[in-house]
Design an enzyme around this catalytic site. Structure first.
Site, PDB file in Angstrom:
ATOM      1  N   ARG A 231       0.930  -1.341   0.161  1.00 57.89           N
ATOM      2  CA  ARG A 231      -0.085   0.093   0.015  1.00 57.89           C
ATOM      3  C   ARG A 231       0.859   1.216   0.079  1.00 57.89           C
ATOM      4  NH1 ARG A 231      -4.979  -1.467   3.994  1.00 57.89           N
ATOM      5  NH2 ARG A 231      -6.362  -2.448   2.657  1.00 57.89           N
TER       6      ARG A 231
ATOM      7  N   LYS B 128     -14.925 -17.531   6.760  1.00 58.54           N
ATOM      8  CA  LYS B 128     -16.353 -17.397   7.068  1.00 58.54           C
ATOM      9  C   LYS B 128     -17.286 -16.923   5.829  1.00 58.54           C
ATOM     10  CE  LYS B 128     -16.360 -16.259  11.832  1.00 58.54           C
ATOM     11  NZ  LYS B 128     -16.690 -15.036  13.176  1.00 58.54           N
TER      12      LYS B 128
ATOM     13  N   GLY C 206      -5.934  -8.879   1.842  1.00 56.84           N
ATOM     14  CA  GLY C 206      -4.932  -9.118   2.660  1.00 56.84           C
ATOM     15  C   GLY C 206      -4.165 -10.396   2.603  1.00 56.84           C
TER      16      GLY C 206
ATOM     17  N   GLY D  56     -12.086  -4.840   2.153  1.00 59.35           N
ATOM     18  CA  GLY D  56     -13.522  -4.522   2.001  1.00 59.35           C
ATOM     19  C   GLY D  56     -13.961  -3.736   1.067  1.00 59.35           C
TER      20      GLY D  56
END
Ligand code: 3PG
Ligand code: MG
Length: 394
Positions: free
Chosen positions: A37, A195, A348, A371
């Site tokens: 980043r 998940k 990530g 996200g």
């Protein structure tokens, strides 16, 4: 989507405020573990410096408590790395919201963790106005934070004299639009991770668009459960079996597919020392944990990837941090690297897998968003981008 672009503006002699996403992973001592980043933020900073702008850069780091700067919150290690990469020192300004610091044309300073300022998370208007007053041009280059409406990503864009997208933000928007608007078919999505619950919306959105939806990790376990398999002690979310079932049915009705593993790698613990066994999915015992896909399944995934036109990749298919559970993700990474398909990857864990298997040069586009990457693919309007669009005409 129409936004002003930094490359179209004359920045010479201007005070430029760049909101970057320098939220990089660190170890317990604060050392930067991975700096993608920071590197991705360089083109906008260099562009402004080379043209004689006075450059202020800020970012959040972690999720600190507003009103204090604890040792783990400081951007100090980022300032050092940024200075190394730019080849010039980068001063860190600690209290900056009310101004009172000097930046010369051709100089860059880093403004301390913007999430330590009171009002940042809630997009406070007073804070946004104060920050806007520091600059002539506001540049949002923080694609990774574009899904947050905070004072440095949203509010400030309303009040700064000019608000534009930086080079990275522009590149992210272009690449992700290309992959989603008119993708070369077959369109294959890979969604891995622990998940289903955190990725349910994206799974549903993709189920409506893609030709193959490859699921991995704990997500795949929940899908296996939904298809009636025993998964022993594997990580899964039994309460989401109905949702998984619905996604598979939805895909089937369109003639598309969720390819599930036929063989798996199991162990009784997740550790570097765990003894791994490759078995057919039918043979998973009550004590087993599924930690990777087996060789037959990886070969099938590789074949799907080889024939893809476009690949969207978020998340590994196994616990690739440990060698004995890395085979599936490694095979997949290699198939992606050799595929002719345009591949966009983000998140990530995905970045870590790309680095581990040395395939960065073979990926069409690596997003800095986690996200934000997912929400963009879901077709949501990201608030930071919306704020720039609102300033396009003036
Ligand atoms: C990220 O790491 O995904 C971004 O920097 C956003 O961070 P956040 O989830 O803490 O807002
Ligand atoms: Mg941290």
């Amino acid at each position: 989507m129409q936004v002003k672009k930094l490359a179209d503006l004359d920045v010479a002699g201007k005070r430029v405020f760049i909101r970057a996403d320098l939220n990089v992973p660190q170890d317990d001592a604060g050392n930067i573990v991975e700096d993608t980043r920071i590197r991705a933020s360089l083109p906008s900073i260099r562009y402004c410096l080379e043209r004689g702008a006075a450059v202020m850069v800020t970012s959040h780091l972690g999720r600190p408590t507003e009103g204090e700067v604890r040792a783990e919150d400081t951007l100090a290690p980022i300032a050092v790395r940024l200075g190394d990469l730019l080849g010039k020192p980068v001063r860190l300004i600690r209290d900056w919201v009310d101004g009172g610091f000097e930046v010369k044309p051709g100089e860059v300073v880093l403004l301390e963790n913007c999430r330590c300022n009171k009002g940042e998370k809630k997009d406070n208007e007073e804070l946004a106005k104060k920050m806007a007053a520091l600059c002539d041009i506001y540049v949002n280059d923080a694609f990774g934070t574009a899904h947050r409406a905070e004072a440095t990503t949203h509010g400030i864009a309303r009040f700064a004299p000019v608000a534009c997208a930086g080079m990275l933000m522009g590149a992210e928007i272009d690449a992700l639009t290309k992959a989603t608007e008119n993708p070369a078919r077959p369109l294959v999505a890979i969604v891995g991770g622990a998940k289903v619950s955190t990725k349910l919306t994206i799974l549903k959105t993709l189920a409506d668009k893609v030709d193959q939806l490859i699921v991995g990790g704990g997500i795949a376990n929940t899908f296996l459960l939904a298809s009636g398999k025993d998964i022993g002690e594997s990580l899964a979310e039994p309460e989401l079996v109905k949702e998984a079932r619905a996604i598979m049915d939805m895909m089937k009705a369109r003639g598309a597919e969720v390819p599930l593993p036929v063989d798996v790698v199991v162990a009784d613990e997740v550790s570097a020392l765990a003894r791994a066994n490759r078995i057919a999915v039918e043979d998973v015992g009550p004590q087993d944990r599924i930690l990777d896909v087996g060789p037959k399944s990886s070969a099938k995934l590789a074949e799907i990837i080889t024939h893809a036109g476009t690949i969207v990749w978020n998340g590994p298919v196994g616990v690739f941090e440990h060698k004995q559970f890395a085979g599936g993700t490694k095979m997949m990474a290699s198939a992606i690297a050799h595929s002719e398909a345009f591949c966009i990857a983000g998140g990530g864990d995905t970045l870590a897998a790309i680095a581990k298997f040395h395939i960065a040069d073979d990926i069409g586009y690596i997003s800095t968003g986690g996200g934000a990457f997912l929400e963009f693919l879901e077709g949501k309007k990201l608030p930071a981008i919306a704020a720039l669009e609102a300033r396009f005409v003036d």
